[in-house]
Design an enzyme around this catalytic site. Sequence first.
Site, PDB file in Angstrom:
ATOM      1  N   CYS A  89       0.859  -1.192   0.000  1.00  0.00           N
ATOM      2  CA  CYS A  89       0.000   0.000   0.000  1.00  0.00           C
ATOM      3  C   CYS A  89       0.891   1.236   0.000  1.00  0.00           C
ATOM      4  O   CYS A  89       1.862   1.303   0.758  1.00  0.00           O
ATOM      5  CB  CYS A  89      -0.887  -0.019   1.246  1.00  0.00           C
ATOM      6  SG  CYS A  89      -1.980   1.410   1.380  1.00  0.00           S
ATOM      7  N   GLU A 132      -8.687  -0.964  -2.782  1.00  0.00           N
ATOM      8  CA  GLU A 132      -9.085   0.457  -2.817  1.00  0.00           C
ATOM      9  C   GLU A 132     -10.460   0.645  -2.186  1.00  0.00           C
ATOM     10  O   GLU A 132     -10.702   1.629  -1.495  1.00  0.00           O
ATOM     11  CB  GLU A 132      -9.081   0.998  -4.249  1.00  0.00           C
ATOM     12  CG  GLU A 132      -7.740   0.914  -4.966  1.00  0.00           C
ATOM     13  CD  GLU A 132      -6.557   1.381  -4.156  1.00  0.00           C
ATOM     14  OE1 GLU A 132      -6.700   2.296  -3.320  1.00  0.00           O
ATOM     15  OE2 GLU A 132      -5.471   0.795  -4.333  1.00  0.00           O
ATOM     16  N   HIS A 135     -10.227   1.020   1.470  1.00  0.00           N
ATOM     17  CA  HIS A 135      -9.791   2.350   1.925  1.00  0.00           C
ATOM     18  C   HIS A 135     -10.995   3.269   2.164  1.00  0.00           C
ATOM     19  O   HIS A 135     -10.970   4.117   3.056  1.00  0.00           O
ATOM     20  CB  HIS A 135      -8.888   3.014   0.881  1.00  0.00           C
ATOM     21  CG  HIS A 135      -7.442   2.647   0.982  1.00  0.00           C
ATOM     22  ND1 HIS A 135      -6.687   2.918   2.099  1.00  0.00           N
ATOM     23  CD2 HIS A 135      -6.599   2.056   0.098  1.00  0.00           C
ATOM     24  CE1 HIS A 135      -5.440   2.497   1.894  1.00  0.00           C
ATOM     25  NE2 HIS A 135      -5.355   1.964   0.690  1.00  0.00           N
TER      26      HIS A 135
HETATM   27 ZN    ZN Z   1      -3.659   1.123  -0.090  1.00  0.00          ZN
END
Ligand code: ZN
Length: 159
Positions: A89, A132, A135
């Site tokens: 990440c 993603e 997130h």
């Molecule tokens: Zn990430």
Amino acid sequence: MALRKILTEEDETLKKKSRPVTEVTDRIRSILDDMAETMHEANGVGLAAPQVGILRRMFVVQVDEDHLYELINPEIVESDGDQYGEEGCLSVPGYVGMVHRAEYVRIKGLDRNGQPVEYEGEGLLARAFQHEYDHLDGILYTQKADDIHFAESGEEEEE
Ligand code: ZN
């Protein structure tokens, strides 16, 4: 376009849930452009808005030269299979860990013009979509990973 600063894991912003984009405006398009530029500069394969300090539900993904995926208000509508592989990440620089993900996902959302889009992904693309998407809910891969360790080379793909 401009490079944006990528927040790192100790930043509380990354633990917060992002809100939907209510209207796809020029400002949103400008942020997407900055996110793509920032991701490319960092040699990443994905970047979500909260990673640049914007708590809105959108991300960019690019796993090969062919296609830049931009998704606003994404929803994973189908997932299938299992893959277990190494993941990194951009907000956790230098580290990788092993994460279980679905092998296949189908994802819906809006494009940069506010039009509905739907994509399918397998393998690395499916992994990037799921990473993603997490997130946007304030979840980092490090919460799901086994065997997090410092990567020896700088060649890992980071999201
Ligand atoms: Zn990430």
